[in-house]
Every structure is written in C-alpha cells, then in structure tokens.
Design an enzyme around this catalytic site. Structure first.
Site, PDB file in Angstrom:
ATOM      1  N   GLY A  91      20.096  12.100 -16.616  1.00  0.00           N
ATOM      2  CA  GLY A  91      18.647  12.623 -16.307  1.00  0.00           C
ATOM      3  C   GLY A  91      17.806  11.430 -16.188  1.00  0.00           C
ATOM      4  O   GLY A  91      18.074  10.352 -16.745  1.00  0.00           O
ATOM      5  N   ASP A 258      25.366   7.780 -10.821  1.00  0.00           N
ATOM      6  CA  ASP A 258      23.991   8.251 -10.885  1.00  0.00           C
ATOM      7  C   ASP A 258      23.102   7.277 -10.058  1.00  0.00           C
ATOM      8  O   ASP A 258      21.871   7.323 -10.010  1.00  0.00           O
ATOM      9  CB  ASP A 258      23.688   8.290 -12.386  1.00  0.00           C
ATOM     10  CG  ASP A 258      23.807   7.100 -13.184  1.00  0.00           C
ATOM     11  OD1 ASP A 258      25.144   6.611 -13.187  1.00  0.00           O
ATOM     12  OD2 ASP A 258      23.010   6.250 -13.717  1.00  0.00           O
ATOM     13  N   ASP A 268      18.389   1.408  -7.564  1.00  0.00           N
ATOM     14  CA  ASP A 268      18.746   0.939  -8.847  1.00  0.00           C
ATOM     15  C   ASP A 268      18.996  -0.641  -8.665  1.00  0.00           C
ATOM     16  O   ASP A 268      19.993  -1.241  -8.768  1.00  0.00           O
ATOM     17  CB  ASP A 268      19.768   1.489  -9.592  1.00  0.00           C
ATOM     18  CG  ASP A 268      19.653   1.209 -11.057  1.00  0.00           C
ATOM     19  OD1 ASP A 268      19.223   0.128 -11.356  1.00  0.00           O
ATOM     20  OD2 ASP A 268      19.759   1.990 -12.144  1.00  0.00           O
TER      21      ASP A 268
HETATM   22  P1  AMP Z   1      19.717   2.758 -15.758  1.00  0.00           P
HETATM   23  O1  AMP Z   1      20.868   2.076 -16.632  1.00  0.00           O
HETATM   24  O2  AMP Z   1      18.284   2.181 -15.378  1.00  0.00           O
HETATM   25  O3  AMP Z   1      20.551   3.364 -14.650  1.00  0.00           O
HETATM   26  O4  AMP Z   1      19.420   3.959 -16.801  1.00  0.00           O
HETATM   27  C1  AMP Z   1      20.313   4.823 -17.436  1.00  0.00           C
HETATM   28  C2  AMP Z   1      19.597   5.945 -18.157  1.00  0.00           C
HETATM   29  O5  AMP Z   1      18.848   5.449 -19.200  1.00  0.00           O
HETATM   30  C3  AMP Z   1      18.444   6.787 -17.261  1.00  0.00           C
HETATM   31  O6  AMP Z   1      18.758   7.933 -17.576  1.00  0.00           O
HETATM   32  C4  AMP Z   1      17.492   5.974 -17.513  1.00  0.00           C
HETATM   33  O7  AMP Z   1      16.199   6.953 -17.247  1.00  0.00           O
HETATM   34  C5  AMP Z   1      17.460   5.806 -18.921  1.00  0.00           C
HETATM   35  N1  AMP Z   1      16.753   4.821 -19.566  1.00  0.00           N
HETATM   36  C6  AMP Z   1      16.795   3.310 -19.454  1.00  0.00           C
HETATM   37  N2  AMP Z   1      15.864   2.635 -20.104  1.00  0.00           N
HETATM   38  C7  AMP Z   1      15.205   3.601 -20.789  1.00  0.00           C
HETATM   39  C8  AMP Z   1      14.298   3.453 -21.750  1.00  0.00           C
HETATM   40  N3  AMP Z   1      13.662   2.294 -21.951  1.00  0.00           N
HETATM   41  N4  AMP Z   1      13.889   4.706 -22.449  1.00  0.00           N
HETATM   42  C9  AMP Z   1      14.311   5.824 -21.968  1.00  0.00           C
HETATM   43  N5  AMP Z   1      15.362   5.801 -21.173  1.00  0.00           N
HETATM   44  C10 AMP Z   1      15.921   4.864 -20.675  1.00  0.00           C
HETATM   45 MG    MG Z   2      19.759   3.880 -12.843  1.00  0.00          MG
END
Ligand code: AMP
Ligand code: MG
Length: 491
Positions: A91, A258, A268
């Site tokens: 999410g 995702d 991303d």
């Molecule tokens: P990503 O690695 O950017 O694809 O993120 C993986 C998941 O972690 C996604 O659901 C992001 O929204 C969540 N996420 C990444 N960084 C943060 C953060 N600093 N605080 C809260 N959620 C995060």
């Molecule tokens: Mg991502």
C-alpha cells in the site's frame, strides 16, 4: 496577474469512487515551510495547469499537501506485491493521490504526492517509517523521469519537487525532506490487482479490472474474452517497455511487482541507473544482493512478474480451471516472443537496418559479445558506429574488422542510402544518457549548496538526446571508476 491557485485544478476522483477495499481516505500531513525547488513548466502546461498559479505561495501550499486543491478526495492506494520473491501487503505508505487532473485535451492523469506523510498502510508494513522522502532521491526521480521521457520511453512524470523545511534521519544522517508531485496515467500496479485478488473477492477484482480496462484499454471491452484480451495488452506493454530499457541501457533496479505499472509506464526511480560499460550482469542497487534485477535479467523478471499477475487474474479468464490455465499460459508465452521482436526491431534500428534478414540476430550478438569482451561503453559504441568514427571501444578486438565488413555488406543489401542509414541510427542512438557521475554532481550541488545550475545544464542536454549537437559531445566522456557505483532505494 496571478490566477486563483484553486481555479487551475480540474480534478476528478474516479478511483476514490470505487469500492473502498482499494484505498483509504487519508489527507496529506502538513509541512512546516514548503519551498518550491523544481517545477516542470512544460508538463504543467500539458496538464492544463498555470505555472504562475502553481508557483504562487498558495499554489505551493497545494503541491506540499498543506492545502487541498478544489475537488480533491485524497486517498492512499492499497497494493500488494512480490518484493524480490516474497509476496507482501504494502500500500502507498507515504504517497497520497489527490485526484485525477483532466487535461485540456481530454486525458486523465493522477496527481500523486510522494512523501506526504504516513498513511494507514505504512503503519502496517513500515512501522518505523516517517511517511517522508528526502530531497536528494526526489530530485533524482525528477531528473531521471524527465530524461526517460525525452528518450521516448513510457514513464511516470514529475511535476514538482517541494522542500518541506523539515529534516529526517536516514542511515544516521540528517537530511532535508521533500515531496515529489508525481504524475502518471494511473498508479494501478500489478500489485494493485494482486491485492484486489487476494483481499477483495472476485466481484471486486472484476470491478477494479473493469475500471482499469476502461481507463487504459477501452478497446478490449468488446473482445470475446475481455479480461484475457486485457492481460494480453498488459503483456505487450511490458514486452515493449523492457525492450526499450534494454536498448537504452537502463537498469530499473527494483522490478518488484508493486513497481510495475499496468499502463506500461516506468515507475519508481529508486535505485535505477544507466549502464556505462556493457556488462550484462550490471546492477547498482545496494539491497540487491545477488543481482536479481541486473540488466541481463530484466526481461526474464518481466516474464516472472507477468506470471504473478496471471495468478491473480486467471479466475476471470474462463469458467473452468483447466481452460483458465490453458488460456493464461498461452498468453504468458507471448511475452518472450513479443519481447524478442521489440528488442530485435530496436537493435536493427540502432544499427541502421530498415529491413529484416535472417542473420541479423547473429550479427547483433557478435557485436554485443565484442562489447562485453572489450568492456566497451554501451552508449558510446553505438554512437561511434553511427558517425562512422573510430570505434574506440572495439577497434582493438581481433574480430572487429571482419564484423564491421559483414555489417557494411549487410547494410548495402537494403534499399537505403548512406544518409538514410545515418538518419535512422541518429534517431535510435542517443547522443547522451544521464551518466551516474553526472547525476551525482547535479544532486550534490542542488542538495548541499542549493545550486541548481549543474542540474539545469544537464537536464537541458538530456532534453533532446537525439539532437546530436556539438554541445552534447562534451558530455560523452565517462571517467573510469575505481569503486563500483551503488544506488540506494529512493527513501
Ligand atoms: P518503495 O521501496 O519506495 O517501493 O516502497 C515500499 C513501500 O514502503 C511502499 O508502500 C512505500 O510507500 C513504503 N515506504 C517507503 N518509505 C517510507 C517511509 N519513509 N515512510 C512510510 N512508508 C514508506
Ligand atoms: Mg515502490
């Protein structure tokens, strides 16, 4: 005169009107002192947004999530996904969809704030998260998504980067925070449909797939088996996208389901980077221990991801399981064939071939083998071939001369003049791609010194990668690196 900052937004909320299994209503968390760092004027215009109003303090409040634009229903979108090989519920943990901007030419684009605060999903999967993003990685996404678009590769876009005026801790370091205003034709990921299949029941899976079809592939609605036809379209977009990445030397770095868009746009920009030396096993991501997402693996991972999507969509394909399985597998099998076609077609263009000959693949493979053996620069080798200059990366290879002769003979067998050939090669081989050291220089100046001149200069050069100007030649040089380049996830 500055227009009313509210008046420029023309938002709709079709996603927020779907069943609430797919999202949670969540408002952005306000930030202390928003400051506009970058604004993509050209994109703003395409969206029907007035630049002056966006850059006005009231407009910036909206880009920072401090104030909602007219008609916004802010939501955090639910999704799941295979991170590496593990299925997880995720999410949007720190991203909020403000709504969908309806453009003057009748298009619909998500307006998404990344780093806009914690959402209910981050509490589930990212307990120690802060819901925020750091300025450096958001600027990185801004730069690279613009460069990808200029290279002609489908991608999400970056409208703005707004510094929050707050700091955050990453790996023990205090960093300035920022919000990225991301724009995409939707944020429906493979993982969105995986989530729906797993948690929302078949009727709601059908609901969101119908929605996705209407939004991205309305033409399949009339097909005999619309869901299967939809799956086929998604496969084709992935095959084309990944072929584009390979042809340009782009390494995504975190091809989890995702991070894969149903629309076939690149999403991303975390640990991604462009390959300098042609080494098929190149990867840069610090968290990718075994190179699962290395350059050479991107097509097979693309197929692996499609197999995961298949598992979620299969019940929609037919009544009985045996037919579902058969139809799904037939569709999945088209990925490799389409990928190969897109890639080969692209490679032919890179080498000036207008027509097809059976031995083209062999000739291309021989070139790539030489490039690997000689550790030649991927982009510059194709440029040298384009301009008939000394191919510095390859000339020392003992097979190069005979390869070159074969290639020239191959070109002479088609109905195309030397200048036609050169034209095709110029349009297919970029003069410049964002080199890792250049991206780092731009970010260093911007983040540490608030100096955007390096970034502006580079973005200007990357804006027209196929222009082949004298100015661009100055950006071709790649310094030898002593230590391997490492990228970190965009947190
Ligand atoms: P990503 O690695 O950017 O694809 O993120 C993986 C998941 O972690 C996604 O659901 C992001 O929204 C969540 N996420 C990444 N960084 C943060 C953060 N600093 N605080 C809260 N959620 C995060
Ligand atoms: Mg991502």
């Amino acid at each position: 005169m500055i227009e009313n900052p509210q008046a420029i937004w023309h938002l709709d909320n079709s996603y927020a009107h779907l069943s609430d299994c797919f999202y949670t209503k969540t408002a952005p968390t306000p930030v202390t002192k928003p400051k506009l760092k970058r604004l993509n004027h050209e994109l703003a215009k395409r969206l029907g947004l007035d630049v002056g109003s966006l850059a006005h303090p009231d407009g910036i409040e909206i880009l920072a999530g401090n104030r909602l634009p007219h008609n916004s229903i802010p939501i955090a979108q639910a999704y799941a996904g295979h991170q590496y090989k593990t299925f997880r519920d995720l999410g949007d943990g720190r991203a909020i969809l403000l709504g969908e901007q309806l453009t003057p030419d009748g298009k619909r684009f998500d307006i998404h704030l990344k780093g806009a605060g914690m959402t209910p999903y981050s509490k589930k999967v990212y307990k120690n998260g802060d819901g925020r993003a750091a300025l450096g990685p958001m600027l990185r996404e801004y730069i690279l998504s613009a460069a990808m678009e200029a290279l002609g590769i489908p991608t999400s876009h970056s409208l703005a980067v707004v510094a929050t005026g707050e700091t955050m801790i990453r790996k023990g370091e205090e960093l300035p925070g920022a919000i990225l205003v991301r724009v995409a034709s939707s944020h429906i990921r493979f993982g969105t449909l995986q989530y729906a299949a797993k948690w929302c029941g078949e009727a709601k899976l059908r609901e969101i797939v119908d929605y996705t079809i209407a939004r991205h592939f309305p033409e399949v609605a009339a097909a005999e088996r619309p869901y299967l036809a939809f799956f086929g379209k998604v496969i084709e977009r992935q095959a084309s996208l990944i072929a584009n990445w390979q042809l340009i030397g782009f390494i995504h770095g975190v091809q989890n389901t995702d991070n894969v868009m149903i629309s076939g746009e690149t999403l991303d920009y975390g640990p991604c980077a462009f390959m300098d030396t042609y080494k098929p096993l190149t990867w840069f991501s610090s968290i990718d221990r075994h190179g699962r997402y290395a350059y050479v693996n991107q097509p097979s991972i693309g197929r692996w991801n499609i197999e995961r999507l298949k598992e979620s969509l299969m019940p929609l394909f037919a009544e009985d399981e045996a037919t579902q399985e058969r139809l799904a597998d037939e569709a999945v099998a088209t990925f490799d064939v389409q990928y190969e076609q897109y890639w080969l077609q692209g490679m032919r263009k890179k080498l000036g071939m207008y027509n097809e000959e059976a031995e083209d693949r062999e000739l291309i493979d021989a070139l790539l083998m030489m490039m690997e053996r000689q550790e030649a620069d991927y982009t510059n080798t194709f440029l040298d071939l384009t301009f008939g200059e000394q191919v510095s990366g390859l000339s020392k290879d003992k097979h190069f001369e005979s390869w070159y002769t074969c290639w020239q003979q191959r070109l002479s067998r088609q109905q195309a003049s030397t200048s036609d050939i050169k034209q095709l090669m110029k349009a297919s081989n970029p003069a410049v791609v964002p080199r890792n050291h250049q991206v780092e220089q731009a970010l260093e100046a911007a983040v540490a010194y608030d100096d955007f001149t390096v970034m502006e200069e580079l973005m200007d050069v990357w804006q027209e990668p196929f222009a082949h100007t004298d100015k661009q030649r100055a950006y071709r040089h790649v310094p030898k690196q002593d230590t391997p380049y490492i990228t970190y996830c965009g947190t």
